[in-house]
Design an enzyme around this catalytic site. Structure first.
Site, short mmCIF file in Angstrom:
data_model
loop_
_atom_site.label_atom_id
_atom_site.label_comp_id
_atom_site.label_asym_id
_atom_site.label_seq_id
_atom_site.Cartn_x
_atom_site.Cartn_y
_atom_site.Cartn_z
N ASP A 8 15.19 -0.17 -1.37
CA ASP A 8 15.29 1.23 -1.94
C ASP A 8 16.56 1.98 -1.19
O ASP A 8 17.26 1.38 -0.59
CB ASP A 8 13.75 1.76 -1.80
CG ASP A 8 13.70 2.04 -0.35
OD1 ASP A 8 14.51 1.63 0.74
OD2 ASP A 8 12.41 2.49 0.02
N HIS A 9 16.38 3.22 -1.29
CA HIS A 9 17.69 4.00 -0.74
C HIS A 9 17.51 3.84 0.65
O HIS A 9 18.88 3.89 1.16
CB HIS A 9 17.22 5.49 -1.29
CG HIS A 9 16.17 6.20 -0.86
ND1 HIS A 9 14.72 5.50 -1.27
CD2 HIS A 9 15.74 7.05 0.29
CE1 HIS A 9 13.97 6.26 -0.91
NE2 HIS A 9 14.30 7.02 0.42
N GLY A 66 12.98 1.29 4.49
CA GLY A 66 13.17 1.95 5.56
C GLY A 66 12.63 1.25 6.88
O GLY A 66 13.14 0.85 7.96
N THR A 67 11.20 0.74 6.46
CA THR A 67 10.65 -0.05 7.56
C THR A 67 10.22 -1.47 7.12
O THR A 67 10.01 -2.21 8.29
CB THR A 67 9.09 0.63 7.85
OG1 THR A 67 8.48 0.56 6.38
CG2 THR A 67 9.21 2.10 8.31
N GLY A 68 10.53 -2.10 5.83
CA GLY A 68 9.97 -3.34 5.65
C GLY A 68 8.50 -3.16 5.40
O GLY A 68 7.86 -4.18 4.67
N HIS A 98 5.20 -21.96 9.05
CA HIS A 98 3.91 -22.13 9.04
C HIS A 98 3.23 -21.38 7.61
O HIS A 98 2.27 -21.70 7.22
CB HIS A 98 3.14 -21.28 10.33
CG HIS A 98 3.51 -22.01 11.70
ND1 HIS A 98 2.65 -21.73 12.69
CD2 HIS A 98 4.41 -23.10 12.01
CE1 HIS A 98 3.12 -22.48 13.66
NE2 HIS A 98 4.24 -23.08 13.13
N ASN A 99 3.81 -20.48 7.24
CA ASN A 99 3.33 -19.79 6.14
C ASN A 99 4.16 -20.11 4.82
O ASN A 99 3.57 -19.29 3.71
CB ASN A 99 3.22 -18.27 6.37
CG ASN A 99 2.69 -17.99 7.72
OD1 ASN A 99 3.53 -17.44 8.76
ND2 ASN A 99 1.52 -18.27 8.22
N ARG A 109 15.70 1.08 9.14
CA ARG A 109 15.48 2.22 10.07
C ARG A 109 14.89 1.36 11.40
O ARG A 109 14.79 2.23 12.35
CB ARG A 109 14.45 3.40 9.69
CG ARG A 109 15.18 4.02 8.27
CD ARG A 109 14.10 4.87 7.58
NE ARG A 109 14.98 5.86 6.83
CZ ARG A 109 13.96 6.39 5.77
NH1 ARG A 109 12.93 6.33 5.85
NH2 ARG A 109 14.53 6.90 4.85
N HIS A 133 -0.57 -26.69 8.08
CA HIS A 133 -0.29 -25.34 7.40
C HIS A 133 -0.38 -25.29 5.94
O HIS A 133 -0.94 -24.29 5.34
CB HIS A 133 1.09 -25.22 7.90
CG HIS A 133 1.46 -25.11 9.29
ND1 HIS A 133 0.70 -24.17 10.26
CD2 HIS A 133 2.32 -25.94 10.08
CE1 HIS A 133 1.20 -24.30 11.65
NE2 HIS A 133 1.98 -25.67 11.37
C1 RB5 Z 1 11.63 5.80 2.32
O1 RB5 Z 1 11.48 7.03 3.06
C2 RB5 Z 1 10.41 4.92 3.28
O2 RB5 Z 1 9.14 5.14 3.14
C3 RB5 Z 1 10.56 3.66 2.57
O3 RB5 Z 1 11.81 2.97 2.53
C4 RB5 Z 1 9.79 2.44 3.30
O4 RB5 Z 1 10.00 2.62 4.69
C5 RB5 Z 1 8.44 2.38 2.99
O5 RB5 Z 1 7.70 1.55 3.58
#
Ligand code: RB5
Length: 150
Positions: A8-9, A66-68, A98-99, A109, A133
């Protein structure tokens, strides 16, 4: 091996870096976007990549937001997908051995490019170990089949 990659962005810059890196390792990469920083909803690309991995259009998928976290949640809704959110090399290797993870997710981020590259390299080069597994992964698959039929 053909790798499907999407973001995503919030994952755009890391996706661009990893795409070039994965190609430099000799893998074929298909880029599902996005191609700019304009706001984009992560489930839309997560479902496209996950469905194509599930149907065999690619061998593995990599999704960056941003976080995965969002990418992992969305991709794991697709039948046949085992998406692993990994921000360390140990988990990345274990998710394969394993998975039998078929999608890797990470957050731009959260980690830097150097560690992300190392995680990707290890994840792509690690193989499922089968044996005990395989029994456990088969239980997940069986549960998923029952849920789909209900
Ligand atoms: C976008 O702001 C953010 O929420 C997205 O990239 C992601 O981290 C969601 O899990």
């Amino acid at each position: 091996m053909r790798i499907l990659i999407g973001c995503d962005h919030a994952g755009f810059h890391l996706k661009e870096d990893l795409k070039a890196y994965i190609q430099s390792l000799g893998y074929e990469v298909e880029d599902y976007g996005v191609h700019q920083e304009e706001a984009y909803d992560y489930p839309d690309v997560a479902f496209r990549v996950a469905e194509d991995v599930a149907r065999g259009r690619g061998d593995r998928g990599i999704l960056i937001c941003g976080t995965g976290v969002g990418m992992a949640i969305a991709a794991n809704k697709v039948r046949g997908i085992r998406a692993a959110l990994c921000h360390d090399v140990f988990s990345a290797r274990a998710s394969r051995e394993h998975n039998d993870a078929n999608i890797l997710t990470m957050g731009e981020r959260v980690i830097g490019k150097g560690l992300a590259r190392e995680i990707v390299r290890v994840w792509l080069q690690s193989e499922f170990q089968g044996d005990r597994h395989a029994r456990r992964v088969a239980k997940i698959r069986a549960y998923e089949e029952r849920k789909t039929e209900a």
